[in-house]
Design a protein around this motif. Sequence first.
Motif, PDB file in Angstrom:
ATOM      1  N   GLU A 124      43.753  27.748  47.611  1.00 29.85           N
ATOM      2  CA  GLU A 124      42.644  28.688  47.459  1.00 29.85           C
ATOM      3  C   GLU A 124      42.721  29.776  48.536  1.00 29.85           C
ATOM      4  OE1 GLU A 124      40.141  28.741  45.275  1.00 29.85           O
ATOM      5  OE2 GLU A 124      40.067  26.744  44.370  1.00 29.85           O
ATOM      6  N   ILE A 125      42.609  31.029  48.109  1.00 31.15           N
ATOM      7  CA  ILE A 125      42.633  32.171  49.022  1.00 31.15           C
ATOM      8  C   ILE A 125      41.359  32.983  48.831  1.00 31.15           C
ATOM      9  CG2 ILE A 125      43.839  34.315  49.624  1.00 31.15           C
ATOM     10  CD1 ILE A 125      46.386  33.034  48.594  1.00 31.15           C
ATOM     11  N   LEU A 126      40.776  33.413  49.945  1.00 35.21           N
ATOM     12  CA  LEU A 126      39.571  34.235  49.900  1.00 35.21           C
ATOM     13  C   LEU A 126      39.843  35.561  50.591  1.00 35.21           C
ATOM     14  CD1 LEU A 126      36.487  34.721  49.522  1.00 35.21           C
ATOM     15  CD2 LEU A 126      36.160  33.556  51.728  1.00 35.21           C
ATOM     16  N   ASP A 127      39.403  36.644  49.959  1.00 34.11           N
ATOM     17  CA  ASP A 127      39.492  37.986  50.542  1.00 34.11           C
ATOM     18  C   ASP A 127      38.071  38.511  50.728  1.00 34.11           C
ATOM     19  OD1 ASP A 127      40.213  40.560  51.338  1.00 34.11           O
ATOM     20  OD2 ASP A 127      40.585  41.239  49.295  1.00 34.11           O
ATOM     21  N   LEU A 128      37.605  38.541  51.977  1.00 37.76           N
ATOM     22  CA  LEU A 128      36.277  39.059  52.286  1.00 37.76           C
ATOM     23  C   LEU A 128      36.315  40.583  52.361  1.00 37.76           C
ATOM     24  CD1 LEU A 128      35.207  36.649  55.176  1.00 37.76           C
ATOM     25  CD2 LEU A 128      34.300  36.640  52.844  1.00 37.76           C
ATOM     26  N   CYS A 129      35.240  41.231  51.920  1.00 35.49           N
ATOM     27  CA  CYS A 129      35.169  42.706  51.909  1.00 35.49           C
ATOM     28  C   CYS A 129      36.316  43.261  51.076  1.00 35.49           C
ATOM     29  CB  CYS A 129      35.195  43.276  53.325  1.00 35.49           C
ATOM     30  SG  CYS A 129      34.019  42.529  54.465  1.00 35.49           S
ATOM     31  N   LEU A 151      48.316  29.432  43.073  1.00 37.27           N
ATOM     32  CA  LEU A 151      47.258  30.012  43.882  1.00 37.27           C
ATOM     33  C   LEU A 151      46.033  30.311  43.033  1.00 37.27           C
ATOM     34  CD1 LEU A 151      49.296  32.699  45.875  1.00 37.27           C
ATOM     35  CD2 LEU A 151      48.861  30.324  46.519  1.00 37.27           C
ATOM     36  N   ARG A 152      44.893  30.271  43.696  1.00 41.77           N
ATOM     37  CA  ARG A 152      43.660  30.732  43.076  1.00 41.77           C
ATOM     38  C   ARG A 152      42.966  31.643  44.081  1.00 41.77           C
ATOM     39  NH1 ARG A 152      40.920  26.147  40.227  1.00 41.77           N
ATOM     40  NH2 ARG A 152      40.489  25.370  42.323  1.00 41.77           N
ATOM     41  N   GLY A 153      42.615  32.846  43.656  1.00 43.22           N
ATOM     42  CA  GLY A 153      42.091  33.838  44.575  1.00 43.22           C
ATOM     43  C   GLY A 153      40.670  34.248  44.260  1.00 43.22           C
ATOM     44  N   THR A 154      39.874  34.404  45.322  1.00 42.75           N
ATOM     45  CA  THR A 154      38.508  34.895  45.210  1.00 42.75           C
ATOM     46  C   THR A 154      38.349  36.109  46.106  1.00 42.75           C
ATOM     47  OG1 THR A 154      37.616  32.678  44.790  1.00 42.75           O
ATOM     48  CG2 THR A 154      36.064  34.352  45.573  1.00 42.75           C
ATOM     49  N   GLY A 155      37.752  37.157  45.567  1.00 41.87           N
ATOM     50  CA  GLY A 155      37.424  38.333  46.356  1.00 41.87           C
ATOM     51  C   GLY A 155      35.925  38.506  46.397  1.00 41.87           C
ATOM     52  N   SER A 156      35.390  38.794  47.586  1.00 45.99           N
ATOM     53  CA  SER A 156      33.948  38.989  47.695  1.00 45.99           C
ATOM     54  C   SER A 156      33.649  40.333  48.341  1.00 45.99           C
ATOM     55  CB  SER A 156      33.297  37.864  48.514  1.00 45.99           C
ATOM     56  OG  SER A 156      33.579  38.016  49.891  1.00 45.99           O
ATOM     57  N   ARG A 167      37.607  44.270  39.815  1.00 43.62           N
ATOM     58  CA  ARG A 167      37.835  43.593  38.525  1.00 43.62           C
ATOM     59  C   ARG A 167      38.682  44.462  37.596  1.00 43.62           C
ATOM     60  NH1 ARG A 167      32.082  42.418  39.126  1.00 43.62           N
ATOM     61  NH2 ARG A 167      31.832  40.236  39.798  1.00 43.62           N
ATOM     62  N   GLY A 168      38.421  45.769  37.620  1.00 40.02           N
ATOM     63  CA  GLY A 168      39.226  46.668  36.808  1.00 40.02           C
ATOM     64  C   GLY A 168      40.679  46.672  37.227  1.00 40.02           C
ATOM     65  N   ASN A 169      40.915  46.604  38.520  1.00 37.94           N
ATOM     66  CA  ASN A 169      42.297  46.560  39.000  1.00 37.94           C
ATOM     67  C   ASN A 169      42.980  45.258  38.616  1.00 37.94           C
ATOM     68  OD1 ASN A 169      42.835  49.071  40.287  1.00 37.94           O
ATOM     69  ND2 ASN A 169      41.501  48.500  41.980  1.00 37.94           N
ATOM     70  N   ALA A 170      42.249  44.160  38.697  1.00 41.72           N
ATOM     71  CA  ALA A 170      42.830  42.873  38.288  1.00 41.72           C
ATOM     72  C   ALA A 170      43.229  42.906  36.817  1.00 41.72           C
ATOM     73  CB  ALA A 170      41.827  41.748  38.547  1.00 41.72           C
ATOM     74  N   GLU A 171      42.357  43.459  35.996  1.00 41.41           N
ATOM     75  CA  GLU A 171      42.655  43.549  34.563  1.00 41.41           C
ATOM     76  C   GLU A 171      43.834  44.485  34.316  1.00 41.41           C
ATOM     77  OE1 GLU A 171      40.425  44.711  30.342  1.00 41.41           O
ATOM     78  OE2 GLU A 171      39.299  44.710  32.236  1.00 41.41           O
ATOM     79  N   HIS A 172      43.820  45.624  34.991  1.00 39.63           N
ATOM     80  CA  HIS A 172      44.893  46.613  34.830  1.00 39.63           C
ATOM     81  C   HIS A 172      46.250  46.045  35.232  1.00 39.63           C
ATOM     82  CE1 HIS A 172      47.231  50.261  35.388  1.00 39.63           C
ATOM     83  NE2 HIS A 172      47.324  50.027  36.683  1.00 39.63           N
ATOM     84  N   LEU A 173      46.272  45.235  36.289  1.00 37.24           N
ATOM     85  CA  LEU A 173      47.524  44.669  36.793  1.00 37.24           C
ATOM     86  C   LEU A 173      47.874  43.344  36.128  1.00 37.24           C
ATOM     87  CD1 LEU A 173      46.948  45.460  40.573  1.00 37.24           C
ATOM     88  CD2 LEU A 173      48.650  46.536  39.090  1.00 37.24           C
ATOM     89  N   GLY A 174      46.975  42.814  35.328  1.00 36.33           N
ATOM     90  CA  GLY A 174      47.242  41.540  34.669  1.00 36.33           C
ATOM     91  C   GLY A 174      47.254  40.368  35.618  1.00 36.33           C
ATOM     92  N   ILE A 175      46.377  40.407  36.635  1.00 36.80           N
ATOM     93  CA  ILE A 175      46.313  39.357  37.643  1.00 36.80           C
ATOM     94  C   ILE A 175      44.963  38.655  37.537  1.00 36.80           C
ATOM     95  CG2 ILE A 175      46.358  38.831  40.114  1.00 36.80           C
ATOM     96  CD1 ILE A 175      48.031  41.401  40.459  1.00 36.80           C
ATOM     97  N   ARG A 176      44.980  37.356  37.463  1.00 34.34           N
ATOM     98  CA  ARG A 176      43.732  36.596  37.348  1.00 34.34           C
ATOM     99  C   ARG A 176      43.150  36.357  38.748  1.00 34.34           C
ATOM    100  NH1 ARG A 176      43.766  31.262  33.778  1.00 34.34           N
ATOM    101  NH2 ARG A 176      44.126  32.899  32.216  1.00 34.34           N
ATOM    102  N   ALA A 177      41.894  36.735  38.923  1.00 32.94           N
ATOM    103  CA  ALA A 177      41.199  36.520  40.187  1.00 32.94           C
ATOM    104  C   ALA A 177      39.713  36.414  39.906  1.00 32.94           C
ATOM    105  CB  ALA A 177      41.480  37.654  41.164  1.00 32.94           C
ATOM    106  N   HIS A 178      39.003  35.816  40.841  1.00 29.32           N
ATOM    107  CA  HIS A 178      37.560  35.633  40.714  1.00 29.32           C
ATOM    108  C   HIS A 178      36.872  36.522  41.743  1.00 29.32           C
ATOM    109  CE1 HIS A 178      33.764  33.748  39.929  1.00 29.32           C
ATOM    110  NE2 HIS A 178      33.681  33.168  41.106  1.00 29.32           N
ATOM    111  N   PHE A 179      35.828  37.231  41.343  1.00 27.22           N
ATOM    112  CA  PHE A 179      35.129  38.132  42.250  1.00 27.22           C
ATOM    113  C   PHE A 179      33.647  37.780  42.299  1.00 27.22           C
ATOM    114  CE2 PHE A 179      38.907  40.466  40.933  1.00 27.22           C
ATOM    115  CZ  PHE A 179      39.411  40.852  42.179  1.00 27.22           C
ATOM    116  N   VAL A 180      33.113  37.784  43.531  1.00 27.43           N
ATOM    117  CA  VAL A 180      31.741  37.349  43.770  1.00 27.43           C
ATOM    118  C   VAL A 180      31.034  38.357  44.663  1.00 27.43           C
ATOM    119  CG1 VAL A 180      30.292  35.527  44.752  1.00 27.43           C
ATOM    120  CG2 VAL A 180      32.455  34.929  43.634  1.00 27.43           C
TER     121      VAL A 180
END
Length: 293
Positions: A124-129, A151-156, A167-180
């Motif tokens: 699990e990876i977290l990206d703050l800000c 890996l599983r990634g979360t961006g907050s 979220r738009g960038n994740a979709e555009h790049l075809g990368i699965r990530a969770h945003f909170v």
Amino acid sequence: MNLKSNLERAAGELMAAGVPEPDLDAWYLLEYVTGVSRAAYFADPDRELTEAQQEAFDACVKKRVGRIPLQHITGTQEFMGLSFRVNEHVLIPRQDTEILVEEALEMLKKRAVPTENRDGQTTEILDLCTGSGCILLSVLHYAGQKEHMNLRGTGSDLSGQALETARGNAEHLGIRAHFVQSDLFGSLPGRYAMILSNPPYIRSGDLEELQPEVRFHDPGMALDGGADGLAFYRRITEESPAHLEDNGILMLEIGCDQAADVSELMRMNGFTDITVKKDLAGLDRVVYGRYSK
């Protein structure tokens, strides 16, 4: 007007307006509007722009003369070899931040972070800000898709508009990530093998000295780090131990004069193996450390 005349005129107007690298920006705007490549330009510099192209180019140059960032005009910025969509709600990804991503990838490649969390199979990876999501999505792309790590990634981020961009960038790049949407760890109950962040770190009193492109067009909440620039580092170093797996890594981008202060904050909060990495200009850029329970 033809390509060459437009390029020369635009470069002159940008130079007069004090725009850094006016020749380069003039070229990028011409390329953006016309789609012409360098090779095509040199093969036929006298090619006339269409009426629509001329109007669009003039409008773009006018915006840049007004110190609107080039990336806000074109809507994109390259980072780690990937194309990210950007706007006034997020910081424009900068090359200095690639050092943070490269260090994170190196730690993952060396398996220097916990490789399994409680479910026994996912790191699990977290990206703050997270802003545009450039840090998290680059790590997931190169470590997950390229190195085939699980890996599983979360961006907050506190900004809902920034999260929409991410979220738009994740979709555009075809990368699965969770945003909170979260004020740092406020809405994040989980634990992570690695926490990454490029938090606001400009001293409040220094904001007026920033270039117009940054001062007037980057989101202020992504810049202001409080009176001494350390407000977010204090919170992150204090709160992150409760959100890290055993032997987890906290990795932070810093201002070039903040390495000693941020390193000390890490020590005060129980981090060990604290390391400072420099950017390509030889300036301190990243601090990271390990937390053992």
